[in-house]
Design a protein around this motif. Sequence first.
Motif, short mmCIF file in Angstrom:
data_model
loop_
_atom_site.label_atom_id
_atom_site.label_comp_id
_atom_site.label_asym_id
_atom_site.label_seq_id
_atom_site.Cartn_x
_atom_site.Cartn_y
_atom_site.Cartn_z
N UNK A 336 0.82 -1.22 0.00
CA UNK A 336 0.00 0.00 0.00
C UNK A 336 0.85 1.26 0.00
N UNK A 337 2.12 1.13 0.28
CA UNK A 337 3.00 2.31 0.33
C UNK A 337 3.43 2.76 -1.07
N UNK A 338 3.32 1.87 -2.03
CA UNK A 338 3.78 2.19 -3.39
C UNK A 338 3.15 3.48 -3.93
N UNK A 339 1.83 3.65 -3.90
CA UNK A 339 1.28 4.91 -4.42
C UNK A 339 1.66 6.13 -3.57
N UNK A 340 1.98 5.90 -2.31
CA UNK A 340 2.40 7.03 -1.45
C UNK A 340 3.78 7.51 -1.88
N UNK A 341 4.67 6.57 -2.18
CA UNK A 341 6.01 6.93 -2.66
C UNK A 341 5.89 7.69 -3.99
N UNK A 342 5.06 7.19 -4.88
CA UNK A 342 4.84 7.91 -6.15
C UNK A 342 4.33 9.34 -5.89
N UNK A 343 3.39 9.45 -4.97
CA UNK A 343 2.79 10.76 -4.70
C UNK A 343 3.82 11.73 -4.15
N UNK A 344 4.60 11.29 -3.19
CA UNK A 344 5.59 12.19 -2.59
C UNK A 344 6.66 12.58 -3.62
N UNK A 345 7.06 11.61 -4.43
CA UNK A 345 8.04 11.93 -5.47
C UNK A 345 7.47 12.97 -6.44
N UNK A 346 6.21 12.83 -6.77
CA UNK A 346 5.58 13.77 -7.70
C UNK A 346 5.49 15.17 -7.09
N UNK A 347 5.22 15.23 -5.78
CA UNK A 347 5.15 16.55 -5.13
C UNK A 347 6.51 17.23 -5.16
N UNK A 348 7.57 16.47 -4.99
CA UNK A 348 8.93 17.03 -5.05
C UNK A 348 9.23 17.56 -6.45
N UNK A 349 8.98 16.74 -7.44
CA UNK A 349 9.33 17.12 -8.81
C UNK A 349 8.47 18.31 -9.27
#
Lengths: 360, 360, 360, 360
Positions: A336-349
């Motif tokens: 379940x953490x996979x989409x959270x990692x994607x989301x946080x990475x997207x917020x950074x970029x």
Amino acid sequence: MPGSSWGHMFRISTFGESHGGAVGVVVDGCPAGLELSEADIQPELDRRKPGQSHITTPRKEEDQIHILSGVFEGRTTGTPILMLAHNKDARSQDYHHLLSLYRPSHADFTYEKKYGVRDWRGSGRASARETLARVAAGAVAQKYLRERHGITFLSYVQQVGSILADIPLGSVTMEQVESNIVRCPSSSDAQKMISLIEEVKADGDSIGGVVRGEIRGVPVGLGDPVFDKLPADLAKAMLSINAVKGFEIGSGFAGVALRGSEHNDPFGADETGQIRPITNHAGGTLGGISTGELIHFRVAFKPVATIGKRQHTADKAGVMVELEASGRHDPCVVPRAVPIVDAMAALVIMDHLLRHQATR
Amino acid sequence: MPGSSWGHMFRISTFGESHGGAVGVVVDGCPAGLELSEADIQPELDRRKPGQSHITTPRKEEDQIHILSGVFEGRTTGTPILMLAHNKDARSQDYHHLLSLYRPSHADFTYEKKYGVRDWRGSGRASARETLARVAAGAVAQKYLRERHGITFLSYVQQVGSILADIPLGSVTMEQVESNIVRCPSSSDAQKMISLIEEVKADGDSIGGVVRGEIRGVPVGLGDPVFDKLPADLAKAMLSINAVKGFEIGSGFAGVALRGSEHNDPFGADETGQIRPITNHAGGTLGGISTGELIHFRVAFKPVATIGKRQHTADKAGVMVELEASGRHDPCVVPRAVPIVDAMAALVIMDHLLRHQATR
Amino acid sequence: MPGSSWGHMFRISTFGESHGGAVGVVVDGCPAGLELSEADIQPELDRRKPGQSHITTPRKEEDQIHILSGVFEGRTTGTPILMLAHNKDARSQDYHHLLSLYRPSHADFTYEKKYGVRDWRGSGRASARETLARVAAGAVAQKYLRERHGITFLSYVQQVGSILADIPLGSVTMEQVESNIVRCPSSSDAQKMISLIEEVKADGDSIGGVVRGEIRGVPVGLGDPVFDKLPADLAKAMLSINAVKGFEIGSGFAGVALRGSEHNDPFGADETGQIRPITNHAGGTLGGISTGELIHFRVAFKPVATIGKRQHTADKAGVMVELEASGRHDPCVVPRAVPIVDAMAALVIMDHLLRHQATR
Amino acid sequence: MPGSSWGHMFRISTFGESHGGAVGVVVDGCPAGLELSEADIQPELDRRKPGQSHITTPRKEEDQIHILSGVFEGRTTGTPILMLAHNKDARSQDYHHLLSLYRPSHADFTYEKKYGVRDWRGSGRASARETLARVAAGAVAQKYLRERHGITFLSYVQQVGSILADIPLGSVTMEQVESNIVRCPSSSDAQKMISLIEEVKADGDSIGGVVRGEIRGVPVGLGDPVFDKLPADLAKAMLSINAVKGFEIGSGFAGVALRGSEHNDPFGADETGQIRPITNHAGGTLGGISTGELIHFRVAFKPVATIGKRQHTADKAGVMVELEASGRHDPCVVPRAVPIVDAMAALVIMDHLLRHQATR
């Protein structure tokens, strides 16, 4: 500065605890004109939501997202976007017996010491339910970056316990990630991981894991020296996720043992004559600024603190007590953490892209 | 937001490149009344400076610090403190031949792409010389935290290449750290590390390492959920240092393989009757907030990119060229990185301490 | 958040007190590639410096500016620019008798209460000398905005005491402003103002005034609803200047008495067919966003608190004492405030321009 | 930085447009332990809401506030507080005819140019309805400041058109302010103001006014030199309110005509022996820091742009058209602006109080 905001130019402010009225986020700074509706957000939330398979918590949370501002006639207006999900299935009574003690490795103790009061229902603001808001905001960023700049995010489970999948960088598709419930694109490793999680679950225990993140299509030039280096902001983003204990980019901790002559990425001309690094031990940045190569990193998640197994801990009076959880926990959080990692990475970029554009 | 500032309430803004006029920092937000003079800053800079031993770069930089504002009659006034060191020994001509190429794994390429121009003298702003400013600001924070709150910072080299020293947490003294030139408090391991670095240096090569950081005396309650968790800010702080590729806190990546029942830190009453975690896999925080226990973390440094050994890389026209450095590089950066890790950790804790006090 | 920084994307951090080592500023976020040298900064500082005419303070401060970082081969590199001026003519002994009292309407009292300590030499950080740093940073912004976007800043003295010059908006040139020592472009009014200031000076007294600011060439679209409206940031910028007590934009306080039907600015097509407001009671913004019309505003400066005339005030023990200043004060601050108003206006516009570009 | 956030330590982020789903605010940084419920917020919103008397707009908006997070068992938890009001009575069709033109002195033009798209329903985000969120957040700050620090806010209408009430500073009570519908504590002047507004309304026109703000009980020491002076932040706060064109503190624009010897506030010992300024031309701050005296300021509101009277303006094609509003506008905004001024003042003081506490 209170801590519930992220970003400078694409700025989000999250709110909500597991058993209050709602969990959500205000997104301020999204460029105007982006087509946006709840249908763009919900799929990412569904990847995160509890109860999606037999290896996640059986809690049912619908996590139905609502957009209440900032979108007009199907497009963003450049003004703040409010998104929220109302809380349901809130069995607060499940937590009432926890009132007089601090669960091992939970934030009960620190919240109570910091704030003097504590919302004891389902971990309050420290609940993983808070990440719902990140995923919603990240879905907006991902859509913008994909549609306008061709930047995509693809994370997956690389490790559960000691089972480490061998997955070549840059090779994975979203279909492969979603092809099994553990979200590991190597199906043979996925099977082993699922078996391990089932075993751990049967024990009433939990186990850790590693999510590897890949970001594709980032142009050269994002990231701001010297403190707001791209790896620095990615590290903070990842360590801000519940249960994360480590982050590494490129060669990471393994690179320590290499010599400079092995580790260095020489430059060369590619087939189109463009100069770029030939290898990528760096993981896609140099001096904190993106090189245009694949950005790849790894995020370590500890085993979930809530376990069904009997534990001993002290109550607030210092008396040792036995603690047994009700069983509605995740035996392993990484799927379940996979989409959270994607989301946080997207917020950074997203934030760094807007910052970079400012000085063009 | 440009990237040369750190912190919210204890806010520093650094400036300067390796061959410009000066490198330094403005510290805004230091509480008034702290006794402060250059003598409080210089020792930390001396731990960082080049040329301090035969296993560091032979470049000589005096790094003499000057305080030009914010201190009156020996005490801080609550207004901005400017500290700077003038640049000397700037042999810019050493770098002139680099003008037409991008050194492997240096920031030459990304700076030029991002800014359109590049200060090619000694890496410009991407030079490790920039960390001088962090160390100066960190020395102010360390003094305040030590004198007013009994909080101390003690980092040391735990690993060079594959040589990993076995050092019990919380046992080390500053004298032990400073007892040898590699700054590893285990003298037998230190000897092996020094030998390895000498060997690598003789090869004209470089090698990576790990610095372990310990923070002692942090009270319970520092850190701001949900994005500004203490581990998140520490992670960002460490990844913002040149050459850092990884960060882990507490059990870190190794904790992934553990079960929750092994990893959890139960609470108990200590000898004074105070309730606290009995073990500390967490590394001193829960839910992003300090527990009052020892904060410990590890920082991975890649091998230095500048090597004496011959390398091949493309010049800007795409022609492969041979590159041989002048030899004034560090074969291993970690001995000099120790005070930088201390400084960044102090900047994180100082900022969170002031933020925490704001809501008391 | 300490208070010595301004701006988000073009961010300045100032430092220095009147009798410390230096006064200056770090400018972070200046786009790379701008031609810049001390010669671009010094003229604006010379407009601000003391001793420039017989109606300003006779203190001599050279205010020689030095650029110590961020510029390479005559151009900005995109990294922080440090500019500073060393302090000279620091007759600290002139202030020693003030140690035991609070001068009327000075910041002695509040600094001492806030910080516990006070730098009593020449008002310390509360000295108007601090504005030197703003002018230096503003000169960088002005150069960028003029060269890259054709935006110019032109402020002038519109009022001294009760003498109000009648000056049509948009008509004035820099030559006219600089044609007399009071910086009022109406030469007849300027003469009256100079006479009044001479009279006030002879009395050992001081007098207030109004600076009107004009900003020309701002494109439509700058300013961020809802809190960071352009007039809001201009207001803050102006009220942050020493001795300012009021700000109004467009019709300002006088507009209160008008009816909507008189005050409204209808839209029409201009000679080129472009739709724009036909009148400009608004002062160049609507909803906080620039309209593309002239931005004009007024800034009220109180009479300088330091006067030669004898005054009574209490010392720290509460005993009434007589106070007579040494006479090195400005009888009227507005002639020297003109470049400060330009500088602050430029910092506001520069920041909003970069912010606007971020979302393009 | 997008513009919908205010404050550093007490940080609010607002969202919502007049005809979207909801208008509201996230308050992050409110200290834990404050008793709080909707009943603490609603009265302030009722002072702001439309339709409260015959001299305000007849639009009916219930503005029912809901708290959805951050409060547990009747007390704040230290985590973000979400408050929102759903939109009702949204007669969007009233605005449809405005789609093809820019209303004089409205933000239609600038929003469309800035964002490319425009929410034409009821001014979208530029609607005064946005101020509801400020009032809600301000009510939280006011409650905290009143209960914990004895600081109170009391604004009132001092002027409508040319009718200026003579009201001694520090003398007014909330009962007097609320004793009439125009919120002017001088009942004779209030009658004249009401008559003038009735007359203007009958004409289908509008008129401006001045709100005077008083802040009582602020301790000495709040405000941060040099940019975040208390008057600077108050000025920004006030100019960020719709329709505000001017701000002055203490003697303001009138002080310009005084001499220093008249304007200076000497210090003396009060009856308790405490040293304080004897007069208060300064308006409660020196050097940007509160003196402990009454803070008083004035805010100029232009006449409302929406009028019933026929106007001419160009449509987007440049053709001159006649425009007549539907009549649901406020003839004078100041009676409803009073709680908004209180709210913004409270947000400024609250933020500075927390910032000040940080360095204690």
